[in-house]
Design a protein around this motif. Sequence first.
Motif, PDB file in Angstrom:
ATOM      1  N   GLY A  41       8.640 -11.484  -8.851  1.00 17.88           N
ATOM      2  CA  GLY A  41       6.960 -10.973  -9.088  1.00 17.88           C
ATOM      3  C   GLY A  41       6.330 -12.191  -9.716  1.00 17.88           C
ATOM      4  N   SER A  95       1.509 -10.212  -6.919  1.00 17.29           N
ATOM      5  CA  SER A  95       2.695 -10.291  -7.797  1.00 17.29           C
ATOM      6  C   SER A  95       3.577  -9.007  -7.082  1.00 17.29           C
ATOM      7  CB  SER A  95       2.797 -10.297  -9.220  1.00 17.29           C
ATOM      8  OG  SER A  95       3.749  -9.955  -9.798  1.00 17.29           O
ATOM      9  N   ALA A 138       6.947  -8.851  -4.890  1.00 15.15           N
ATOM     10  CA  ALA A 138       8.303  -8.038  -5.281  1.00 15.15           C
ATOM     11  C   ALA A 138       8.639  -7.060  -4.193  1.00 15.15           C
ATOM     12  CB  ALA A 138       7.973  -7.418  -6.521  1.00 15.15           C
TER      13      ALA A 138
END
Length: 403
Positions: free
Chosen positions: A316, A364, A368
């Motif tokens: 992330g 982020s 992820a």
Amino acid sequence: MTSYRGSESNGRLSVVYSFPHAIGAPGIGWTAWNQVTELVAAGHEVHLVSASVARPIPGLASDRRVLQRGRVRIPHRAVGRDRAFAFHDRIGAELVRRVRPDVVHTWPLAAERTLRAAAEVGAPGLREAPNTHTAHAYQVVAEECARLGVELPADASHAANAAHLAREEREWAAAAAVLAPSDAVARSFVARGHDPERILRHRYGARSDGAPAAPRRSDDPPVVLFLGRVEPRKGLHHALRAWAGSRLRDSGRFVVHGDPIPTYAAVLAPLLDQPGVEMRGFTRDPGAALAAADVLVLPTVEEGSALVTYEAQLAGCVPLVSTAAGAYLDDGVHGLLHEPGDVDALRAQFDLLADHPEEFARMSAAAAAHAPELSWEAAGRSLVAAYRAAIARRGGAVHAVAE
């Protein structure tokens, strides 16, 4: 197991994989280990010839270790690197003639005889290109060093070496195709006169520990991370110059993990001596460093496909990387790109993090969520697709593998 010419009845490939270093060791050894591991996991028959094994791979059809006796791994320097590579190449060629596989996968500096043997038995011989075209890499790195007044050590991986370049040119000529892990690599070969039809794209990957990416606390100062070799090629000086003029400098932290080469350290010294910059040195736990950072900065001027850009996304950690880094991401979705050496663009990205952290929270989360496409399993599928494309172009039939 034996192989014979037949139809692609079971989808299983017979592969001779030649890697002239310690497979499973850090760096390209880790890349090769993951490629072979995923080929085996997918049910393909893999005959491995390596210098030695740092991390075993269960399930291989055969496992020849050229520079290993029992548990003792013999360093290349003990017999001379060129002699070791030549011996490895002969062993690889012998294995190809004996196995007669569907496809042959080789790595730099120990591939010429093996690739010619592949042509003899009618199998496409492929040559991995872990970096851009070597002449391109030498030129780009030399120009960057000249601008900085830095002299590379003679044994540095990207210091010009005419003999190595000549050997690689013979390997590329002998190969049915070059395996390019990024668009940057593919473009560098085409720019040097290679037929685009003989460049096969695939990609690398990363391994997740299964834990979800840790959420960043909104009240913590933003953390920028540089993680890698501290050498002119990686462009840390560009990131530090961007930091010096950014609004993030007053509110964030810039953490550097890596050890600089001595001649480059002198150039970096005044740039490191500014607010927010922390020189940490080499880390044995890059995952922890990525998990603690908001963004990974990699303003590299030459690269193949940096594994850290895959690992960052799994954590992330948003990549702010140059287009030369070979990152597998969509600009503005999973991270932000800039042209190599574009300090102004990178400074604007730092300012964006200072002014709009919510934009980085969005990227982020997207990075992820991108995890399945970043895995070595997905990379393995991409590699097999490249193998099949090479087989189809050669007009060959895949061997059926009999138990």
